[in-house]
Design a protein around this motif. Structure first.
Motif, PDB file in Angstrom:
ATOM      1  N   MET A   8       0.829  -1.206   0.000  1.00  0.00           N
ATOM      2  CA  MET A   8       0.000   0.000   0.000  1.00  0.00           C
ATOM      3  C   MET A   8       0.861   1.253   0.000  1.00  0.00           C
ATOM      4  O   MET A   8       1.822   1.365   0.763  1.00  0.00           O
ATOM      5  N   ALA A   9       0.488   2.190  -0.856  1.00  0.00           N
ATOM      6  CA  ALA A   9       1.264   3.432  -0.956  1.00  0.00           C
ATOM      7  C   ALA A   9       0.434   4.520  -1.617  1.00  0.00           C
ATOM      8  O   ALA A   9      -0.526   4.245  -2.337  1.00  0.00           O
ATOM      9  N   ILE A  10       0.823   5.752  -1.365  1.00  0.00           N
ATOM     10  CA  ILE A  10       0.285   6.900  -2.106  1.00  0.00           C
ATOM     11  C   ILE A  10       0.924   6.876  -3.483  1.00  0.00           C
ATOM     12  O   ILE A  10       2.100   6.527  -3.632  1.00  0.00           O
ATOM     13  N   ARG A  11       0.143   7.215  -4.493  1.00  0.00           N
ATOM     14  CA  ARG A  11       0.645   7.132  -5.863  1.00  0.00           C
ATOM     15  C   ARG A  11       0.480   8.457  -6.602  1.00  0.00           C
ATOM     16  O   ARG A  11      -0.535   9.149  -6.462  1.00  0.00           O
ATOM     17  N   VAL A  12       1.497   8.778  -7.391  1.00  0.00           N
ATOM     18  CA  VAL A  12       1.441   9.943  -8.283  1.00  0.00           C
ATOM     19  C   VAL A  12       2.077   9.527  -9.604  1.00  0.00           C
ATOM     20  O   VAL A  12       3.213   9.031  -9.626  1.00  0.00           O
ATOM     21  N   ASP A  13       1.351   9.690 -10.693  1.00  0.00           N
ATOM     22  CA  ASP A  13       1.850   9.366 -12.032  1.00  0.00           C
ATOM     23  C   ASP A  13       2.380   7.941 -12.130  1.00  0.00           C
ATOM     24  O   ASP A  13       3.435   7.673 -12.727  1.00  0.00           O
ATOM     25  N   GLY A  14       1.669   7.006 -11.531  1.00  0.00           N
ATOM     26  CA  GLY A  14       2.022   5.600 -11.652  1.00  0.00           C
ATOM     27  C   GLY A  14       3.191   5.151 -10.805  1.00  0.00           C
ATOM     28  O   GLY A  14       3.717   4.049 -11.003  1.00  0.00           O
ATOM     29  N   SER A  15       3.605   5.956  -9.832  1.00  0.00           N
ATOM     30  CA  SER A  15       4.735   5.596  -8.965  1.00  0.00           C
ATOM     31  C   SER A  15       4.383   5.825  -7.503  1.00  0.00           C
ATOM     32  O   SER A  15       3.568   6.693  -7.169  1.00  0.00           O
ATOM     33  N   ASP A  16       5.035   5.048  -6.623  1.00  0.00           N
ATOM     34  CA  ASP A  16       4.840   5.206  -5.184  1.00  0.00           C
ATOM     35  C   ASP A  16       5.460   6.512  -4.698  1.00  0.00           C
ATOM     36  O   ASP A  16       6.523   6.930  -5.182  1.00  0.00           O
ATOM     37  N   VAL A  17       4.805   7.120  -3.725  1.00  0.00           N
ATOM     38  CA  VAL A  17       5.344   8.302  -3.057  1.00  0.00           C
ATOM     39  C   VAL A  17       5.379   8.004  -1.552  1.00  0.00           C
ATOM     40  O   VAL A  17       4.333   7.818  -0.938  1.00  0.00           O
ATOM     41  N   PRO A  18       6.568   7.929  -0.961  1.00  0.00           N
ATOM     42  CA  PRO A  18       6.642   7.682   0.480  1.00  0.00           C
ATOM     43  C   PRO A  18       5.911   8.762   1.270  1.00  0.00           C
ATOM     44  O   PRO A  18       5.965   9.946   0.911  1.00  0.00           O
ATOM     45  N   ALA A  19       5.221   8.359   2.325  1.00  0.00           N
ATOM     46  CA  ALA A  19       4.445   9.311   3.132  1.00  0.00           C
ATOM     47  C   ALA A  19       5.339   9.985   4.160  1.00  0.00           C
ATOM     48  O   ALA A  19       5.054   9.990   5.365  1.00  0.00           O
ATOM     49  N   THR A  20       6.429  10.550   3.678  1.00  0.00           N
ATOM     50  CA  THR A  20       7.370  11.274   4.534  1.00  0.00           C
ATOM     51  C   THR A  20       7.515  12.697   4.010  1.00  0.00           C
ATOM     52  O   THR A  20       7.062  13.020   2.906  1.00  0.00           O
ATOM     53  N   GLY A  21       8.160  13.534   4.795  1.00  0.00           N
ATOM     54  CA  GLY A  21       8.181  14.962   4.537  1.00  0.00           C
ATOM     55  C   GLY A  21       8.571  15.408   3.141  1.00  0.00           C
ATOM     56  O   GLY A  21       7.755  15.958   2.400  1.00  0.00           O
ATOM     57  N   TRP A  22       9.828  15.171   2.737  1.00  0.00           N
ATOM     58  CA  TRP A  22      10.296  15.700   1.459  1.00  0.00           C
ATOM     59  C   TRP A  22       9.550  15.115   0.271  1.00  0.00           C
ATOM     60  O   TRP A  22       9.124  15.874  -0.619  1.00  0.00           O
ATOM     61  N   PRO A  23       9.368  13.778   0.186  1.00  0.00           N
ATOM     62  CA  PRO A  23       8.634  13.232  -0.967  1.00  0.00           C
ATOM     63  C   PRO A  23       7.218  13.798  -1.098  1.00  0.00           C
ATOM     64  O   PRO A  23       6.749  14.074  -2.207  1.00  0.00           O
ATOM     65  N   LEU A  24       6.532  13.979   0.024  1.00  0.00           N
ATOM     66  CA  LEU A  24       5.180  14.539  -0.037  1.00  0.00           C
ATOM     67  C   LEU A  24       5.210  15.997  -0.493  1.00  0.00           C
ATOM     68  O   LEU A  24       4.370  16.431  -1.284  1.00  0.00           O
TER      69      LEU A  24
END
Length: 417
Positions: free
Chosen positions: A120-136
């Protein structure tokens, strides 16, 4: 999460493995059952020689086929480990295949640590985005304080919400950005796992998201399609039981075609598997039906709590026991049901509902009445289950519900000042 991405060779290996286990196994068992019945005549006259010769030849042939498939699968897996094969998620088709496979056998993929198992992950443009500060912060540079979380259904993924974009002209996410103060967030998950387990994962993800969001979160809207609505309810249920604070921000829970009282297709699969087991010739096909994932089995009655299935073999029993799950007292629940027919009483609507979920189940009506007291209900005629992923009328409702939340906040602010 696997260190190496799943490759097309992993998909091929999985097909070979299931071909050996299910297809070859089913053909072999049906053949054996038919032959056993046919050789009754030779047993009557006291000779088992023809049957013994047949069994020896059949065993060697099926054994050889199975052996070839197993060796081929191992060889293809070895090629994948060496980096041979294109990363399967590098294309939209590949990502769709992975999502479908996870829905069908995702629980087994996770047990085997298969690289195709989705985390399970947040997704943007078909890729995972870690739910941490900089990536978000990088992924959501225009983040607002109102987060609208979209959770897809069985065998779907985050990109399923883009269905019919060309014909409709936009998606729910695009309309949220253009017409409201919300920021859409799309989640992908392994739909083959138990719904209650995915609820725990979503609870953990929401805690991270709220804590690390680029701006302070003041409101959360949860939107689930089909199984996704059950996962959303499982997440809020788990968060409430474990004193999670993020649920205090939830003001709207939207469930689109969600089988709150169970899905007719899974009930039919369960009944069909039981019927097929009555005869030796059909028993292997019942076994194939019984290989469906835990997530699919949970859909039979819309289970959202582990207490409803833990310690039980739900492929061997009907499983009617339900445990009440209290809704969030401060949130509005919106249930949207569709039917293929133009009215609820149309023959197509009565028999098939929206094709996968009956009207009463999507409306949250169970055997003992309403599953969520006070839930608001909307009806969409002449629409299929998958049309709910992107329908202009549903989009209008969703925008209105999000805007209503904004109006409430402004009203409260005005009264305080």
């Amino acid at each position: 999460m696997p260190s190496e991405p799943a490759r097309t060779t992993d998909v091929a290996a999985l097909m070979l493995e299931y071909g050996d286990r299910l297809v070859v196994g089913a053909v072999r068992d049906v053949h054996q059952a038919v032959a056993s019945r046919a050789f009754r005549a030779t047993r009557v006259v006291g000779s088992r020689v023809p049957e013994s010769l047949h069994d020896a030849v059949a065993t060697s042939i099926y054994g050889a086929i199975s052996g070839v498939l197993r060796v081929s699968s191992g060889t293809v897996r070895a090629l994948s480990a060496r980096g041979v094969g294109r990363p399967v998620e590098s294309s939209r088709l590949g990502r769709g295949v992975v999502a479908a496979v996870n829905g069908l056998v995702g629980d087994e993929l996770r047990r085997l640590d298969d690289p195709q198992a989705i985390t399970m992950a947040i997704r943007v443009d078909g890729s995972d985005v870690p739910a941490t500060g900089w990536p978000l912060r990088e992924a959501f540079r225009d983040a607002t304080s109102h987060v609208v979380v979209f959770v897809h259904g069985l065998c779907e993924d985050d990109e399923s919400w883009n269905a019919m974009r060309k014909s409709q002209g936009s998606t729910y996410g695009e309309r949220i950005v253009a017409e409201t103060d919300g920021t859409p967030v799309f989640v992908r998950y392994n739909t083959g796992l138990h719904i209650s387990e995915n609820g725990k994962h979503l609870d953990a993800l929401m805690r991270q998201l709220v804590e690390n969001w680029p701006t302070r979160v003041t409101r959360v809207t949860l939107v689930g399609h089909s199984m996704g609505g059950l996962v959303v309810r499982a997440a809020t249920n788990h968060a409430t039981a474990t004193s999670g604070t993020w649920t205090g921000l939830v003001r709207d829970v939207v469930c689109l075609g969600t089988p709150h009282a169970g899905a007719a297709l899974e009930k039919a699969a369960h009944a069909g598997a039981r019927v097929l087991r009555f005869l030796p010739e059909s028993r292997p096909f019942g076994t194939i039906l019984d290989t469906r994932s835990a997530g699919i089995v949970d859909l039979r009655h819309g289970y959202i709590s582990a207490d409803e299935w833990e310690g039980q073999d739900l492929t061997a029993r009907w499983g009617l026991d339900r445990i009440a799950a209290a809704p969030l007292a401060h949130a509005e629940y919106h249930f949207v049901a569709a039917t293929l027919g133009a009215t609820r009483r149309h023959p197509l609507s009565a028999v098939l509902g929206d094709m996968l979920v009956h009207f009463s189940s999507a409306a949250g009506i169970g055997r003992s009445g309403s599953i969520v007291d006070g839930a608001r209900f909307e009806y969409l005629p002449s629409a299929s289950h998958f049309a709910l992923l992107n329908h202009p009328r549903v989009g209008d409702w969703l925008v209105e519900w999000v805007k209503a939340s904004a109006r409430e906040r402004r009203a409260i602010t005005a009264s305080i000042s």
